[in-house]
Enzyme design. Structure first.
Site, PDB file in Angstrom:
ATOM      1  N   ASP A   1       0.797  -1.033  -0.220  1.00 29.61           N
ATOM      2  CA  ASP A   1       0.372  -0.598  -0.079  1.00 29.61           C
ATOM      3  C   ASP A   1       1.030   1.586  -0.124  1.00 29.61           C
ATOM      4  O   ASP A   1       1.319   1.768   1.255  1.00 29.61           O
ATOM      5  CB  ASP A   1      -1.096   0.052   0.868  1.00 29.61           C
ATOM      6  CG  ASP A   1      -1.788   1.614   1.392  1.00 29.61           C
ATOM      7  OD1 ASP A   1      -2.506   1.716   0.518  1.00 29.61           O
ATOM      8  OD2 ASP A   1      -0.942   2.192   1.569  1.00 29.61           O
TER       9      ASP A   1
ATOM     10  N   LYS B   1      -2.485   5.238  -3.835  1.00 32.49           N
ATOM     11  CA  LYS B   1      -3.851   6.607  -4.096  1.00 32.49           C
ATOM     12  C   LYS B   1      -3.532   8.738  -4.490  1.00 32.49           C
ATOM     13  O   LYS B   1      -2.710   8.822  -4.385  1.00 32.49           O
ATOM     14  CB  LYS B   1      -4.282   7.179  -2.391  1.00 32.49           C
ATOM     15  CG  LYS B   1      -4.049   5.488  -1.310  1.00 32.49           C
ATOM     16  CD  LYS B   1      -4.036   6.146   0.200  1.00 32.49           C
ATOM     17  CE  LYS B   1      -3.459   4.819   0.611  1.00 32.49           C
ATOM     18  NZ  LYS B   1      -2.333   4.206   0.654  1.00 32.49           N
TER      19      LYS B   1
ATOM     20  N   HIS C   1      -7.344   9.257  -1.551  1.00 35.88           N
ATOM     21  CA  HIS C   1      -6.989   9.094  -0.496  1.00 35.88           C
ATOM     22  C   HIS C   1      -6.972   9.664   1.146  1.00 35.88           C
ATOM     23  O   HIS C   1      -7.551   9.185   1.725  1.00 35.88           O
ATOM     24  CB  HIS C   1      -5.464   9.929  -0.270  1.00 35.88           C
ATOM     25  CG  HIS C   1      -4.464   9.245   0.521  1.00 35.88           C
ATOM     26  ND1 HIS C   1      -3.116   9.214   0.297  1.00 35.88           N
ATOM     27  CD2 HIS C   1      -4.499   9.057   2.205  1.00 35.88           C
ATOM     28  CE1 HIS C   1      -2.840   8.928   1.635  1.00 35.88           C
ATOM     29  NE2 HIS C   1      -3.169   8.608   2.041  1.00 35.88           N
TER      30      HIS C   1
ATOM     31  N   TYR D   1       3.556  10.033  -0.147  1.00 32.29           N
ATOM     32  CA  TYR D   1       4.749   8.865   0.260  1.00 32.29           C
ATOM     33  C   TYR D   1       5.153   9.335   0.027  1.00 32.29           C
ATOM     34  O   TYR D   1       7.056   9.246   0.452  1.00 32.29           O
ATOM     35  CB  TYR D   1       4.192   7.078   0.777  1.00 32.29           C
ATOM     36  CG  TYR D   1       2.634   7.404   1.421  1.00 32.29           C
ATOM     37  CD1 TYR D   1       1.913   8.163   2.195  1.00 32.29           C
ATOM     38  CD2 TYR D   1       2.556   5.601   1.216  1.00 32.29           C
ATOM     39  CE1 TYR D   1       0.981   7.443   2.401  1.00 32.29           C
ATOM     40  CE2 TYR D   1       1.672   5.174   1.883  1.00 32.29           C
ATOM     41  CZ  TYR D   1       0.362   6.647   2.981  1.00 32.29           C
ATOM     42  OH  TYR D   1      -1.125   6.297   3.065  1.00 32.29           O
TER      43      TYR D   1
HETATM   44  P1  NAD Z   1       0.896   1.435  12.153  1.00 35.07           P
HETATM   45  O1  NAD Z   1      -0.140   0.706  13.159  1.00 35.07           O
HETATM   46  O2  NAD Z   1       0.842  -0.012  10.428  1.00 35.07           O
HETATM   47  O3  NAD Z   1       1.920   1.041  13.395  1.00 35.07           O
HETATM   48  C1  NAD Z   1       3.399   1.241  12.043  1.00 35.07           C
HETATM   49  C2  NAD Z   1       4.265   1.345  13.434  1.00 35.07           C
HETATM   50  O4  NAD Z   1       4.349   0.878  13.608  1.00 35.07           O
HETATM   51  C3  NAD Z   1       5.808   1.668  12.400  1.00 35.07           C
HETATM   52  O5  NAD Z   1       6.258   2.454  12.346  1.00 35.07           O
HETATM   53  C4  NAD Z   1       6.417   0.479  13.840  1.00 35.07           C
HETATM   54  O6  NAD Z   1       6.997   1.694  14.701  1.00 35.07           O
HETATM   55  C5  NAD Z   1       5.558  -0.106  14.896  1.00 35.07           C
HETATM   56  N1  NAD Z   1       5.858  -1.429  14.464  1.00 35.07           N
HETATM   57  C6  NAD Z   1       5.477  -2.039  13.054  1.00 35.07           C
HETATM   58  N2  NAD Z   1       5.066  -3.499  13.487  1.00 35.07           N
HETATM   59  C7  NAD Z   1       5.664  -3.101  14.735  1.00 35.07           C
HETATM   60  C8  NAD Z   1       5.826  -4.515  15.528  1.00 35.07           C
HETATM   61  N3  NAD Z   1       5.464  -6.419  14.819  1.00 35.07           N
HETATM   62  N4  NAD Z   1       6.046  -4.495  16.563  1.00 35.07           N
HETATM   63  C9  NAD Z   1       6.401  -2.985  17.216  1.00 35.07           C
HETATM   64  N5  NAD Z   1       5.836  -2.093  16.484  1.00 35.07           N
HETATM   65  C10 NAD Z   1       5.569  -2.400  15.138  1.00 35.07           C
HETATM   66  O7  NAD Z   1       0.663   3.028  11.646  1.00 35.07           O
HETATM   67  P2  NAD Z   1       0.867   2.947  10.147  1.00 35.07           P
HETATM   68  O8  NAD Z   1       2.192   2.912   9.146  1.00 35.07           O
HETATM   69  O9  NAD Z   1       0.514   5.058  10.019  1.00 35.07           O
HETATM   70  O10 NAD Z   1      -0.581   2.666   8.864  1.00 35.07           O
HETATM   71  C11 NAD Z   1       0.199   1.181   8.166  1.00 35.07           C
HETATM   72  C12 NAD Z   1       0.190   1.799   6.602  1.00 35.07           C
HETATM   73  O11 NAD Z   1      -1.424   2.549   6.784  1.00 35.07           O
HETATM   74  C13 NAD Z   1       0.817   3.174   6.464  1.00 35.07           C
HETATM   75  O12 NAD Z   1       1.854   2.783   6.024  1.00 35.07           O
HETATM   76  C14 NAD Z   1      -0.441   3.591   5.299  1.00 35.07           C
HETATM   77  O13 NAD Z   1       0.724   2.682   4.379  1.00 35.07           O
HETATM   78  C15 NAD Z   1      -1.267   3.378   5.033  1.00 35.07           C
HETATM   79  N6  NAD Z   1      -1.671   4.699   5.866  1.00 35.07           N
HETATM   80  C16 NAD Z   1      -3.741   5.354   5.223  1.00 35.07           C
HETATM   81  C17 NAD Z   1      -3.639   6.360   5.864  1.00 35.07           C
HETATM   82  C18 NAD Z   1      -4.798   6.749   5.124  1.00 35.07           C
HETATM   83  O14 NAD Z   1      -5.374   8.606   4.762  1.00 35.07           O
HETATM   84  N7  NAD Z   1      -5.046   5.953   3.936  1.00 35.07           N
HETATM   85  C19 NAD Z   1      -2.787   6.963   7.040  1.00 35.07           C
HETATM   86  C20 NAD Z   1      -1.916   6.787   7.525  1.00 35.07           C
HETATM   87  C21 NAD Z   1      -1.119   4.974   7.367  1.00 35.07           C
END
Ligand code: NAD
Length: 273
Positions: free
Chosen positions: A44, A74, A107, A49
């Site tokens: 994704d 997106k 998005h 990004y």
């Molecule tokens: P997330 O909840 O996936 O958290 C990511 C963070 O969690 C990482 O930076 C890391 O620090 C930690 N993490 C990852 N694996 C772990 C593990 N096994 N144990 C402990 N900590 C761990 O948050 P995110 O990155 O904001 O969201 C995931 C994805 O969603 C993004 O990368 C993006 O692709 C998408 N996203 C979309 C929108 C949108 O508006 N559509 C907004 C935010 C994110």
């Protein structure tokens, strides 16, 4: 293999994919290749990004047949409107270096601009052209989804929303289920770190199943019928986050997660987009 969900037009999408928000373009190729090796097939990304090029490079380098990989990107908020949307898509496809995208999402609805219906019509044209296999939205509220459906008759395949144990979005999920829209969780781990570690409920469930807090949270998403796109660039965590398919929850586990709902948003409210 990661199980798939069938979207409303018959296209299959992996139920777990790698999110790559905030992974710099020069690091994302390695992260995606690591994920492919661990068994992920979905990625994704988004124009916002700034790493579509690196994602596309990973797809090309992986040696995997293109049809076995599911790439989602997106359209950004400044690209609403028919012509701007079509131009934005062309740019994304060029950056990715692909012939088609598996899933293209709006998005944010950006209600101030009030152009999401027009943008949505443009996205459906891309499906007819064969350059996108499925289209959907992100951060759409019920009233935004209703308008798309009422005014165009085309139901989004996916709505990607902020969703985690602290923000469970029951009304929106019920609306999705009623209309056959797949719920995809962004920030599925609630951003990982402290929030995961300090939850007694999550620690207890994790301990009971011999898994980590992140693993049981991701399993919870699948149990609830969501798809999820956890982000990590760390090889160990990338592997950890996909090793969740042997967990079997009981009612007590699910009941524990239900107590975590607090309505806490970690990202912006869609109405302010
Ligand atoms: P997330 O909840 O996936 O958290 C990511 C963070 O969690 C990482 O930076 C890391 O620090 C930690 N993490 C990852 N694996 C772990 C593990 N096994 N144990 C402990 N900590 C761990 O948050 P995110 O990155 O904001 O969201 C995931 C994805 O969603 C993004 O990368 C993006 O692709 C998408 N996203 C979309 C929108 C949108 O508006 N559509 C907004 C935010 C994110």
């Amino acid at each position: 293999m990661v199980p798939v969900v069938e979207l409303n037009n018959g296209v299959s999408m992996p139920r777990l994919g790698l999110g790559v928000y905030k992974i710099p373009d020069e690091e994302v190729t390695e992260a995606v290749l690591t994920a492919f090796e661990a068994g992920y097939r979905g990625v994704d990304t988004a124009t916002l990004y700034g790493n579509e090029r690196g994602v596309g490079t990973a797809v090309a380098k992986s040696g995997l047949p293109r049809r076995d990989v599911f790439v989602a990107t997106k359209l950004w908020n400044t690209d609403h409107g028919r012509d701007a949307a079509l131009r934005a898509f062309d740019r994304s496809l060029t950056e990715l270096g692909l012939d088609y995208v598996d899933l293209y999402l709006i998005h944010w609805p950006v209600p101030r601009q009030d152009r999401y219906v027009e943008t949505w019509r443009a996205l459906t044209e891309l499906v007819s052209d064969g350059r996108v296999r499925a289209v959907g939205v992100s951060n759409f509220q019920i009233e935004h989804l209703r308008r798309l459906i009422d005014e165009t008759g085309v139901i989004p395949a996916v709505n990607q929303i902020e969703l985690h144990p602290w923000l469970q979005q029951p009304q929106l999920r019920a609306f999705h289920d009623e209309h056959g829209i797949v719920t995809q969780a962004w920030r599925p781990l609630g951003n990982g770190g402290e929030r995961l570690r300090r939850s007694e409920v999550i620690r207890t469930v994790a301990h009971k199943h011999g898994k980590t807090p992140a693993q049981v949270v991701l399993r919870w998403h699948l149990e609830m019928g969501h798809t999820a796109i956890p982000k990590s660039a760390n090889p160990q965590r990338i592997a950890e986050n996909i090793d969740i398919f042997d967990i079997e929850f009981d009612e007590q586990d699910i009941a524990g997660f239900a107590t975590l709902e607090s309505g806490e948003r970690l990202g912006p409210h869609p109405d302010d987009s």
